[in-house]
Enzyme design. Structure first.
Site, PDB file in Angstrom:
ATOM      1  N   PHE A 125       0.828  -1.100   0.067  1.00 31.54           N
ATOM      2  CA  PHE A 125       0.122  -0.135   0.204  1.00 31.54           C
ATOM      3  C   PHE A 125       0.845   1.176  -0.263  1.00 31.54           C
ATOM      4  O   PHE A 125       2.054   1.316   0.502  1.00 31.54           O
ATOM      5  CB  PHE A 125      -0.658  -0.032   1.295  1.00 31.54           C
ATOM      6  CG  PHE A 125      -2.349  -0.333   1.143  1.00 31.54           C
ATOM      7  CD1 PHE A 125      -2.930  -1.234   0.221  1.00 31.54           C
ATOM      8  CD2 PHE A 125      -3.182   0.462   1.864  1.00 31.54           C
ATOM      9  CE1 PHE A 125      -4.047  -1.449   0.052  1.00 31.54           C
ATOM     10  CE2 PHE A 125      -4.676   0.208   1.771  1.00 31.54           C
ATOM     11  CZ  PHE A 125      -5.038  -0.924   0.898  1.00 31.54           C
ATOM     12  N   GLN A 246      -9.177  13.986   5.964  1.00 39.50           N
ATOM     13  CA  GLN A 246      -8.139  13.422   4.736  1.00 39.50           C
ATOM     14  C   GLN A 246      -9.110  13.501   3.493  1.00 39.50           C
ATOM     15  O   GLN A 246     -10.353  13.020   3.627  1.00 39.50           O
ATOM     16  CB  GLN A 246      -8.029  11.877   4.975  1.00 39.50           C
ATOM     17  CG  GLN A 246      -7.050  11.342   3.891  1.00 39.50           C
ATOM     18  CD  GLN A 246      -6.649  10.095   4.434  1.00 39.50           C
ATOM     19  OE1 GLN A 246      -7.228   8.985   4.682  1.00 39.50           O
ATOM     20  NE2 GLN A 246      -5.188  10.012   4.344  1.00 39.50           N
ATOM     21  N   HIS A 248      -9.807  12.728  -0.635  1.00 40.09           N
ATOM     22  CA  HIS A 248      -9.262  11.914  -1.821  1.00 40.09           C
ATOM     23  C   HIS A 248      -9.497  12.680  -3.066  1.00 40.09           C
ATOM     24  O   HIS A 248     -10.713  13.128  -3.126  1.00 40.09           O
ATOM     25  CB  HIS A 248     -10.029  10.511  -2.102  1.00 40.09           C
ATOM     26  CG  HIS A 248      -9.372   9.597  -2.804  1.00 40.09           C
ATOM     27  ND1 HIS A 248      -9.523   9.762  -4.145  1.00 40.09           N
ATOM     28  CD2 HIS A 248      -8.771   8.389  -2.581  1.00 40.09           C
ATOM     29  CE1 HIS A 248      -8.798   8.749  -4.891  1.00 40.09           C
ATOM     30  NE2 HIS A 248      -8.534   7.874  -3.871  1.00 40.09           N
ATOM     31  N   LEU A 258     -15.822   7.112  -4.272  1.00 38.72           N
ATOM     32  CA  LEU A 258     -14.367   7.096  -4.747  1.00 38.72           C
ATOM     33  C   LEU A 258     -14.310   6.653  -5.958  1.00 38.72           C
ATOM     34  O   LEU A 258     -14.743   5.587  -6.379  1.00 38.72           O
ATOM     35  CB  LEU A 258     -13.712   6.173  -3.752  1.00 38.72           C
ATOM     36  CG  LEU A 258     -12.961   6.794  -2.392  1.00 38.72           C
ATOM     37  CD1 LEU A 258     -12.121   5.863  -1.926  1.00 38.72           C
ATOM     38  CD2 LEU A 258     -12.195   7.929  -2.801  1.00 38.72           C
ATOM     39  N   GLU A 261      -7.472   5.321  -7.789  1.00 36.41           N
ATOM     40  CA  GLU A 261      -6.273   6.003  -8.550  1.00 36.41           C
ATOM     41  C   GLU A 261      -6.032   5.039  -9.535  1.00 36.41           C
ATOM     42  O   GLU A 261      -5.210   5.349 -10.597  1.00 36.41           O
ATOM     43  CB  GLU A 261      -5.210   5.913  -7.492  1.00 36.41           C
ATOM     44  CG  GLU A 261      -4.761   6.985  -6.655  1.00 36.41           C
ATOM     45  CD  GLU A 261      -4.853   7.144  -5.336  1.00 36.41           C
ATOM     46  OE1 GLU A 261      -5.474   5.869  -4.843  1.00 36.41           O
ATOM     47  OE2 GLU A 261      -4.538   7.735  -4.616  1.00 36.41           O
ATOM     48  N   ARG A 292      -1.848  11.936  -3.633  1.00 35.82           N
ATOM     49  CA  ARG A 292      -3.394  12.538  -3.339  1.00 35.82           C
ATOM     50  C   ARG A 292      -3.379  13.946  -3.048  1.00 35.82           C
ATOM     51  O   ARG A 292      -4.208  14.621  -3.492  1.00 35.82           O
ATOM     52  CB  ARG A 292      -3.805  11.668  -2.205  1.00 35.82           C
ATOM     53  CG  ARG A 292      -4.299  10.386  -2.787  1.00 35.82           C
ATOM     54  CD  ARG A 292      -5.157   9.463  -1.644  1.00 35.82           C
ATOM     55  NE  ARG A 292      -5.155   8.184  -1.940  1.00 35.82           N
ATOM     56  CZ  ARG A 292      -5.732   7.114  -0.813  1.00 35.82           C
ATOM     57  NH1 ARG A 292      -6.139   7.571   0.117  1.00 35.82           N
ATOM     58  NH2 ARG A 292      -6.040   6.026  -1.598  1.00 35.82           N
ATOM     59  N   HIS A 359     -12.888  11.951   3.273  1.00 39.05           N
ATOM     60  CA  HIS A 359     -12.929  10.423   3.489  1.00 39.05           C
ATOM     61  C   HIS A 359     -12.568  10.128   5.049  1.00 39.05           C
ATOM     62  O   HIS A 359     -13.283   9.253   5.344  1.00 39.05           O
ATOM     63  CB  HIS A 359     -11.646  10.067   2.766  1.00 39.05           C
ATOM     64  CG  HIS A 359     -11.906   8.502   2.503  1.00 39.05           C
ATOM     65  ND1 HIS A 359     -12.698   7.764   2.089  1.00 39.05           N
ATOM     66  CD2 HIS A 359     -10.345   7.751   2.774  1.00 39.05           C
ATOM     67  CE1 HIS A 359     -12.272   6.504   2.252  1.00 39.05           C
ATOM     68  NE2 HIS A 359     -10.774   6.303   2.715  1.00 39.05           N
ATOM     69  N   ARG A 404      -3.748   9.907   7.935  1.00 42.99           N
ATOM     70  CA  ARG A 404      -3.870   8.599   8.044  1.00 42.99           C
ATOM     71  C   ARG A 404      -3.149   7.539   6.875  1.00 42.99           C
ATOM     72  O   ARG A 404      -3.518   7.961   5.807  1.00 42.99           O
ATOM     73  CB  ARG A 404      -5.273   8.195   8.423  1.00 42.99           C
ATOM     74  CG  ARG A 404      -5.372   6.695   8.567  1.00 42.99           C
ATOM     75  CD  ARG A 404      -6.930   6.324   8.604  1.00 42.99           C
ATOM     76  NE  ARG A 404      -7.750   6.267   7.375  1.00 42.99           N
ATOM     77  CZ  ARG A 404      -7.688   5.599   6.336  1.00 42.99           C
ATOM     78  NH1 ARG A 404      -7.208   4.310   6.456  1.00 42.99           N
ATOM     79  NH2 ARG A 404      -8.235   6.051   5.329  1.00 42.99           N
TER      80      ARG A 404
END
Lengths: 599, 80
Positions: A125, A246, A248, A258, A261, A292, A359, A404
């Site tokens: 990730f 946060q 996106h 969402l 990506e 992001r 988000h 995060r």
């Protein structure tokens, strides 16, 4: 119209009241129920419909099943990802505990995906590294793309087996306490009957999730209205680091879901209202694949400067049609399903309208690593609020700091749900006898409950035209525009003025329906009150923080400022702001000192 | 007799995608359904969120034709 006389409100008594039935609440409840504590879980929706089900990605733990790994590297990545605002004692505790917690979840029935050798599969990730910033790590354990669902369902089944008492479709109104400040449960409302109930408990755990509904464009379920955080504020407890939200970069405009990506990874790119590929100006090398926060800021800037798309110039377009039908069908089938379902557009033929989408709430109720809610006392020290705990997205422990990392939120809820459960077990041993709730505290909660019933009249000719839906929509639009990705002193100050007006106008809102049975309009009015409290906290905290750190980007203060701002903000009801130091000292290892956050 | 406010609350789910589709359907199309179809919708609401999402995005098709019919209707876009 009906009044509420608290003399007639029934009382139920438990050792622990857990408010919220997502992964954090249920992990704590399970720890307690297995230790023979008498636990009540209150949830406004059926427990397995909590927002934990939406967590698809997975859960980080340094198992080293795919690539070399170490909890200390995980800790480093989490501290750096959070732009050094995270409390390093809590981060060490979480990363160290992670491997054991994954195994525990497996033992209660979470079907983690496997490698051919039988070990748990781990995927790479963003933000994960080996050896303190070296090569990519593979740290995220997943149950296919339904990790949150699998964890939530396993925890729910285990709680049923352990005889946790569930109050499904009950809405928590306010905490109750005694004269010494011990928190003793809450006044709750049964949604079906409209009847109030006092759940008195020696300990109370808030696990109500995040507040994504503060924004018009967000990825969160509609239940995410930050009820627990607002309840804490009303009980005199501050909320911490609320300016860190946060975003996106590519949510479906006007709806929020969402668009991964992966679309840009396959060659999709963004264009503004002039048809220009604007990312070339913001990130000449990475262009549309920049990180992001960079893409979110670019999108927001284009719209803010009048180069948006559509009649209202309020979104940007994500172009994929040039990839051709075959590539889209083969490599992006899920995205195509989503866009066709929600926009009635086939991305093979037309571009996708997007806008940065809110988000995750990094801020929340301040706690220590045992899940105890802590508040500042004289001379800067902080003390636990006796009997009160918080875990998960509603809490700020703070392991995520200013930003995060993917795969750390499911970890957060199970690690600190368990830790809070364990601490509560010890607390209950030392506090065997029930305390008596203060009449004032019960009266205040009951008055709050009754306020919506006394307000306005169903048919009054002179009545205000303000409605819950109308005011909530305005609030969310203000938050998108004045407290989203594009933040400056002027924008935030205007946002704060507008939110203060919304707070005043809330007094003019009335309910048309005063019936009791399944009066969901009444519940939504309480949710709106909670959103107003948290919107004020978020805008005021963002206005005060004159630096850019993690998810909080100030266009007028683009640098991180560790001299002035390496500290947590605390917002109190009424508008007062205070600050407290970041805990830079871990439990057993050396702390990580702030350095530039470069990937 | 189907209890409308109760149904509205049942359409509050753990995922935004489901909130939008289910509440939107209840608001705009539910009343025009035949009684049997309305009951199928109520039944559908008992499915777990992760499965509902698969149905809604067309990645899975319910084996029960009554449920499959109501899913098709939910997935048919509303002109807005």
């Amino acid at each position: 119209m009906h009044g509420v006389n608290h003399m007639t409100i029934p009382i139920r008594k438990f050792d622990t009241l857990v408010i919220g039935a997502g992964g954090g609440g249920l992990r704590a409840a399970l720890q307690l129920a297995q230790a023979d504590a008498n636990v009540a879980v209150v949830s406004k929706v059926f427990p397995t419909r909590s927002h934990t089900v939406a967590a698809q990605g997975g859960m980080n733990a340094a198992l080293a099943n795919v690539l070399p790994d170490n909890w200390h590297w995980h800790m480093y990545d989490t501290v750096k990802g959070g732009d050094f605002l995270g409390d390093q004692d809590a981060i060490e505790y979480m990363c160290h505990a992670a491997p054991r917690l994954v195994v525990e979840l497996e033992h209660i029935g979470v079907p983690f995906s496997r490698l051919d050798n039988g070990k748990i599969y781990q995927r790479p990730f963003g933000g994960q590294s080996q050896n303190f910033g070296g090569a990519q790590a593979a740290r995220t354990c997943a149950a296919a793309d339904r990790t949150g669902h699998a964890i939530l369902h396993a925890l729910y089944q285990q709680n049923i087996r352990a005889k946790t008492h569930f109050f499904d479709e009950y809405f928590a109104i306010d905490l109750i306490k005694d004269d010494e400040g011990y928190i003793l449960g809450a006044l709750v409302l049964e949604i079906e009957t409209g009847e109030p109930l006092i759940i008195q408990a020696k300990t109370t755990l808030i696990a109500t999730g995040g507040a994504g509904q503060l924004f018009r464009t967000n990825t969160n379920a509609r239940i995410n209205t930050g009820d627990g955080m607002a309840m804490a504020l009303r009980a005199g407890i501050p909320v911490q680091d609320m300016e860190f939200f946060q975003f996106h970069p590519t949510g479906i405009a006007g709806k929020g879901m969402l668009i991964s990506e992966a679309v840009r990874g396959e060659g999709g790119y963004l264009v503004n209202g002039n048809g220009e590929r604007f990312m070339e100006r913001y990130a000449p090398n990475a262009k549309d694949l920049a990180s992001r926060d960079v893409v979110s800021r670019a999108v927001a800037t284009e719209i803010h400067e009048g180069r948006g798309c559509g009649v209202n110039k309020d979104h940007i377009l994500l172009k994929v049609d040039h990839l051709g039908s075959e590539v889209i069908r083969k490599r992006l089938p899920g995205i195509r399903d989503m866009v066709m379902t929600f926009l009635n557009i086939d991305p093979i033929d037309a571009p996708i309208p997007i806008f940065p989408t809110a988000h995750y709430t990094m801020g929340g109720i301040p706690t220590n690593r045992f899940g105890q809610v802590v508040v500042p006392q004289q001379q800067g020290a902080e003390e636990p609020v006796p009997g009160l705990y918080a875990v998960g997205e509603c809490a700020c422990v703070s392991v995520h700091g200013a930003n995060r990392l993917g795969g750390n939120s499911l970890l957060d809820i199970v690690v600190f749900g368990r830790a809070a459960g364990n601490h509560i077990i010890e607390y209950l041993k030392e506090n065997r006898y029930s305390r008596v709730a203060s009449q004032c505290s019960i009266d205040a909660a009951v008055a709050h409950l009754a306020r919506w019933d006394q307000r306005g009249s169903p048919m009054g000719s002179g009545a205000s035209s303000e409605t819950v839906d109308g005011l909530r929509n305005e609030l969310k639009a203000i938050m998108d525009h004045y407290c989203g990705v594009f933040r400056t002193e002027d924008v935030l100050r205007a946002g704060l003025d507008k939110m203060l007006k919304i707070e005043q106008r809330l007094q003019n809102v009335y309910l048309r329906d005063h019936s009791k049975v399944f009066n969901t309009a009444r519940i939504e009015a309480f949710e709106l009150e909670n959103l107003v409290e948290l919107a004020l906290a978020t805008v005021a905290s963002a206005l005060a923080r004159r630096e850019s750190r993690g998810a909080h980007m100030r266009m007028d203060h683009p640098q991180r400022d560790d001299v002035k701002w390496l500290k947590h903000s605390l917002f109190f009801k009424g508008g007062m702001l205070d600050y407290k130091p970041v805990r830079m000292k871990p439990l057993t290892v050396e702390g990580f000192s702030p350095k530039p956050r470069v990937y | 007799m189907l209890d409308r406010p109760r149904l509205y609350w049942q359409c509050r789910r753990g995922m935004l995608e489901l909130d939008i589709l289910l509440q939107g359907f209840l608001d705009t199309k539910f009343d025009a359904l035949a009684v049997a179809e309305q009951h199928a919708f109520v039944e559908l609401l008992d499915y777990p969120d992760a499965i509902l999402l698969e149905y809604m995005l067309g990645r899975m098709i319910p084996t029960d034709p009554r449920i499959a019919n109501v899913v098709t209707q939910i997935r048919t876009p509303v002109e807005s």
